[in-house]
Design an enzyme around this catalytic site. Structure first.
Site, mmCIF file in Angstrom:
data_model
loop_
_atom_site.group_PDB
_atom_site.id
_atom_site.type_symbol
_atom_site.label_atom_id
_atom_site.label_comp_id
_atom_site.label_asym_id
_atom_site.label_seq_id
_atom_site.Cartn_x
_atom_site.Cartn_y
_atom_site.Cartn_z
ATOM 1 N N ARG A 1 -42.608 35.796 38.565
ATOM 2 C CA ARG A 1 -43.557 34.880 39.212
ATOM 3 C C ARG A 1 -44.819 34.623 38.389
ATOM 4 O O ARG A 1 -45.467 33.598 38.531
ATOM 5 C CB ARG A 1 -43.971 35.458 40.561
ATOM 6 C CG ARG A 1 -43.223 34.828 41.704
ATOM 7 C CD ARG A 1 -43.449 35.603 42.952
ATOM 8 N NE ARG A 1 -43.225 37.030 42.693
ATOM 9 C CZ ARG A 1 -43.131 37.954 43.639
ATOM 10 N NH1 ARG A 1 -43.249 37.625 44.888
ATOM 11 N NH2 ARG A 1 -42.907 39.224 43.340
ATOM 12 N N LYS B 1 -30.454 50.112 41.051
ATOM 13 C CA LYS B 1 -30.541 50.844 42.298
ATOM 14 C C LYS B 1 -31.903 50.569 42.941
ATOM 15 O O LYS B 1 -32.807 50.157 42.224
ATOM 16 C CB LYS B 1 -30.297 52.327 42.062
ATOM 17 C CG LYS B 1 -31.439 53.042 41.322
ATOM 18 C CD LYS B 1 -31.273 54.523 41.373
ATOM 19 C CE LYS B 1 -31.928 55.112 42.591
ATOM 20 N NZ LYS B 1 -33.335 55.463 42.412
ATOM 21 N N ASP C 1 -26.302 52.962 37.253
ATOM 22 C CA ASP C 1 -26.914 54.249 37.608
ATOM 23 C C ASP C 1 -27.268 54.875 36.260
ATOM 24 O O ASP C 1 -26.375 55.296 35.513
ATOM 25 C CB ASP C 1 -25.894 55.122 38.351
ATOM 26 C CG ASP C 1 -26.484 56.479 38.740
ATOM 27 O OD1 ASP C 1 -27.414 56.954 38.060
ATOM 28 O OD2 ASP C 1 -25.996 57.064 39.714
ATOM 29 N N HIS C 2 -28.562 54.914 35.942
ATOM 30 C CA HIS C 2 -28.906 55.269 34.556
ATOM 31 C C HIS C 2 -28.537 56.712 34.221
ATOM 32 O O HIS C 2 -28.487 57.083 33.057
ATOM 33 C CB HIS C 2 -30.372 54.955 34.245
ATOM 34 C CG HIS C 2 -31.361 55.938 34.776
ATOM 35 N ND1 HIS C 2 -31.762 55.959 36.080
ATOM 36 C CD2 HIS C 2 -32.026 56.944 34.179
ATOM 37 C CE1 HIS C 2 -32.632 56.930 36.260
ATOM 38 N NE2 HIS C 2 -32.814 57.556 35.116
ATOM 39 N N LYS D 1 -26.846 58.703 30.428
ATOM 40 C CA LYS D 1 -27.399 59.841 29.680
ATOM 41 C C LYS D 1 -26.290 60.484 28.858
ATOM 42 O O LYS D 1 -25.196 60.727 29.350
ATOM 43 C CB LYS D 1 -28.031 60.853 30.643
ATOM 44 C CG LYS D 1 -29.304 60.315 31.296
ATOM 45 C CD LYS D 1 -29.968 61.355 32.143
ATOM 46 C CE LYS D 1 -31.065 60.763 33.004
ATOM 47 N NZ LYS D 1 -32.356 60.660 32.356
ATOM 48 N N GLU E 1 -38.370 67.205 39.030
ATOM 49 C CA GLU E 1 -39.358 66.404 38.281
ATOM 50 C C GLU E 1 -40.760 66.903 38.571
ATOM 51 O O GLU E 1 -41.083 67.135 39.743
ATOM 52 C CB GLU E 1 -39.326 64.955 38.753
ATOM 53 C CG GLU E 1 -38.038 64.254 38.566
ATOM 54 C CD GLU E 1 -38.175 62.831 39.087
ATOM 55 O OE1 GLU E 1 -38.609 61.986 38.309
ATOM 56 O OE2 GLU E 1 -37.882 62.593 40.257
ATOM 57 N N ASP F 1 -33.284 58.187 47.365
ATOM 58 C CA ASP F 1 -33.670 57.872 45.988
ATOM 59 C C ASP F 1 -32.733 58.545 44.972
ATOM 60 O O ASP F 1 -32.487 57.986 43.905
ATOM 61 C CB ASP F 1 -35.120 58.342 45.764
ATOM 62 C CG ASP F 1 -35.686 57.894 44.431
ATOM 63 O OD1 ASP F 1 -35.435 56.735 44.049
ATOM 64 O OD2 ASP F 1 -36.383 58.690 43.772
ATOM 65 N N HIS G 1 -27.692 59.354 41.645
ATOM 66 C CA HIS G 1 -27.689 60.226 40.469
ATOM 67 C C HIS G 1 -26.956 61.553 40.696
ATOM 68 O O HIS G 1 -26.121 61.954 39.882
ATOM 69 C CB HIS G 1 -29.118 60.523 40.026
ATOM 70 C CG HIS G 1 -29.943 59.291 39.797
ATOM 71 N ND1 HIS G 1 -29.410 58.121 39.332
ATOM 72 C CD2 HIS G 1 -31.273 59.039 39.960
ATOM 73 C CE1 HIS G 1 -30.367 57.220 39.225
ATOM 74 N NE2 HIS G 1 -31.497 57.752 39.601
ATOM 75 N N LYS H 1 -39.730 66.078 43.827
ATOM 76 C CA LYS H 1 -40.912 65.673 43.057
ATOM 77 C C LYS H 1 -41.902 66.844 43.060
ATOM 78 O O LYS H 1 -41.878 67.679 43.970
ATOM 79 C CB LYS H 1 -41.596 64.482 43.735
ATOM 80 C CG LYS H 1 -40.713 63.262 43.893
ATOM 81 C CD LYS H 1 -40.800 62.364 42.695
ATOM 82 C CE LYS H 1 -40.025 61.076 42.890
ATOM 83 N NZ LYS H 1 -39.561 60.517 41.612
HETATM 84 C C1 BG6 Z 1 -34.997 56.994 39.525
HETATM 85 C C2 BG6 Z 1 -35.731 57.395 40.773
HETATM 86 O O1 BG6 Z 1 -33.791 56.374 39.841
HETATM 87 O O2 BG6 Z 1 -34.727 58.164 38.752
HETATM 88 C C3 BG6 Z 1 -37.027 58.090 40.423
HETATM 89 O O3 BG6 Z 1 -36.009 56.228 41.549
HETATM 90 C C4 BG6 Z 1 -36.766 59.248 39.498
HETATM 91 O O4 BG6 Z 1 -37.719 58.521 41.594
HETATM 92 C C5 BG6 Z 1 -35.898 58.837 38.322
HETATM 93 O O5 BG6 Z 1 -38.014 59.696 39.023
HETATM 94 C C6 BG6 Z 1 -35.445 60.039 37.521
HETATM 95 O O6 BG6 Z 1 -34.850 59.597 36.326
HETATM 96 P P1 BG6 Z 1 -34.982 60.445 34.988
HETATM 97 O O7 BG6 Z 1 -34.147 59.693 34.009
HETATM 98 O O8 BG6 Z 1 -36.433 60.463 34.620
HETATM 99 O O9 BG6 Z 1 -34.462 61.799 35.307
#
Ligand code: BG6
Length: 512
Positions: free
Chosen positions: A57, A164, A193-194, A198, A232, A251, A256, A357
């Site tokens: 935007r 996601k 899904d990242h 990895k 984290e 989340d 994950h 977290k």
């Molecule tokens: C994301 C979550 O998908 O993955 C975040 O929304 C989280 O809350 C993150 O911090 C963690 O990813 P990574 O690669 O830093 O472990």
């Protein structure tokens, strides 16, 4: 042989295309997508004929957009920096201002894409990447279709990457799948899904299925239990508007953690064909015992952090004091649970999952604890806990990728004294420490049309199905003890009790 000699890399640059990024000025684009494109370019994987078209935007010209990436994305690069590679990437960038729900924006998009095809010879192949809040996913997809941009003909491909969270619960995930599948073929959809990007997560396949010594002992006869931890140190940062409505469960778990669990627990696929692998992942997720409401009360734990001191000595505020968070928020920032898999391989082996977290550090690891060896021969030996320590295999994903195996050894000397020691494989030692965001392989695979590391509709829905009873019970019974852990701690005491009840304990995470 040098370190690099062990690493034979035969992949080619991806085919020509335009990558259209919706949400081009957002956090994900700056922190992950551009750095990933840069690393791909360093590795010579980006298409030779390539363009990025950012859409959002904000009123920006292409020149201003390039400048924005120069100032706000480049700072996220790690490792050796090549100005030449970065500049080349930024020069491929173009920008289009538009409202994601406005049909006129898509007419302009179609026009711009055809210009880019002429200018950059990108061959009419488009990768649409939705780096936007999830509320836009369905609308963007619909507008792409209405503008005729999803149609594949004359050898062109059109693909859609969906970030996601994919849905908010089972019902919304099903609705989104239905909507997308009404308009696109499954093979055009890349639900990302990242965690699957990895390196170590992908290595699970090699580790389990390319080593004759592992698979025979990867089952209930030898394994006592499995722990999956994703911890984290970060708090909610500037994401309260999303996180307040999501919480740690939504989340992290259906995406994950269950993705990692599926890689650990799946049966060997008959080939590395995308659907063979995804069939096995879907099958193992379907084999997880559904939780009854009583199970939810006894097998799951939720937590929310209060203020505390982190490992580096920093004093941090409570979740409820973070910007954008309600003063009486009931959102969980920690979750732990135990799951059982009803399969021949895993019957009776608990899988303990936890994520949170403001944990003491950044640790993502899988702990596979083997059963105790019989004590018989060592009855009169000196041992730490009066029994032979079980072997523990740790698969580390973050921060330092690697695999270690805890074994028992004799302490040198005149008496038989046992001590646990570690055999350690670290990725860095063998393959060097290549900077990566986790998105490189996924973007590259998507450009090549390889969906192996992406979620199929059924996998997404099975994962939500597992989480649904937890959501129901937690919504019906709001937490009465929030906040219940201090920032910098390993979650509430109930998470420890979850394992203590079974005579077990969480492994203390270390970074080697
Ligand atoms: C994301 C979550 O998908 O993955 C975040 O929304 C989280 O809350 C993150 O911090 C963690 O990813 P990574 O690669 O830093 O472990």
């Amino acid at each position: 042989m040098s370190d690099t000699d062990t690493h034979v890399d035969t992949a080619l640059p991806a085919p020509s295309c335009v990558m259209v990024i919706f949400g081009a000025a957002g956090d994900l684009t700056k922190r992950k997508l551009f750095p990933a494109l840069y690393y791909l370019s360093v590795a010579n994987r980006l298409p030779e004929r390539f363009a990025v078209l950012g859409v959002s935007r904000e009123a920006l010209s292409s020149e201003q957009y390039r400048e924005l990436m120069n100032t706000e994305s480049r700072v996220h690069l790690d490792g050796d920096y090549s100005a030449e590679v970065w500049d080349r990437l930024v020069q491929c960038c173009h920008y289009l201002q538009g409202d994601f729900r406005d049909p006129e924006a898509y007419e302009a998009l179609a026009k711009k894409l055809s210009e880019l095809d002429d200018q950059c010879q990108t061959g009419g192949n488009y990768l649409f990447y939705m780096a936007t809040p999830p509320a836009f996913f369905g609308d963007i997809a619909e507008q792409i279709v209405n503008a005729g941009l999803a149609h594949e003909d004359e050898g062109h491909w059109r693909r859609l990457v969906i970030e996601k969270p994919f849905g908010h619960d089972l019902q919304s995930a099903r609705a989104l799948n239905r909507k997308l599948l009404d308009m696109f073929n499954e093979r055009q959809l890349y639900r990302i899904d990242h965690y699957l990007g990895k390196e170590t997560v992908q290595n699970f396949l090699a580790f389990r299925f390319a080593n004759g010594v592992i698979e025979p002992i990867w089952n209930r006869r030898y394994i006592d239990h499995v722990q999956i931890t994703v911890a984290e140190p970060l708090g909610v940062e500037n994401r309260a508007s999303y996180y307040e409505g999501a919480g740690a469960l939504r989340d992290m778990i259906p995406n994950h953690l269950l993705a990692v669990l599926a890689m650990i627990a799946m049966e060997p696929p008959i080939s590395f064909d995308a659907d063979e692998i995804r069939d096995e992942q879907a099958r193992v997720l379907r084999a997880i015992q559904p939780l009854t409401p009583e199970d939810v009360l006894t097998h799951t734990v939720r937590g929310q952090y209060t203020s505390g001191v982190m490992a580096d000595g920093m004093q941090v505020p409570a979740y409820r004091q973070e910007a954008g968070v309600a003063a009486d928020s009931q959102t969980e920032t920690f979750v732990a649970m135990s799951l059982m898999i009803d399969s021949w391989r895993w019957a009776g082996v608990p899988f303990y999952l936890r994520t949170g977290k403001r944990m003491p550090g950044r640790f993502t690891e899988i702990v596979v604890q083997y059963k105790h060896a019989p004590n018989t021969a060592f009855k009169h030996s000196i041992m730490k806990n009066k029994h032979v320590e079980p072997n523990v295999m740790v698969l580390r994903i973050q921060p330092s990728e690697g695999i270690s195996l805890g074994i028992n050894a004799k302490v040198p000397g005149q008496v038989m004294q046992l001590s646990p020691v570690e055999m350690n494989f670290s990725y860095d030692d063998y393959f060097g420490d290549e900077p990566s965001t986790g998105y490189e392989t996924l973007i590259y695979d998507c450009m090549k049309g390889d969906p192996t590391l992406f979620k199929r509709a059924d996998i997404i829905e099975t994962a939500w199905q597992l989480v649904e009873p937890i959501l129901d019970v937690w919504t019906a019974l709001p937490p009465r003890d929030f906040p219940n852990y201090a920032a910098g701690q390993w979650g509430p005491s109930a998470a420890d009790e979850l394992l203590q009840r079974d005579g077990r304990a969480w492994r203390i995470c270390t970074d080697a």
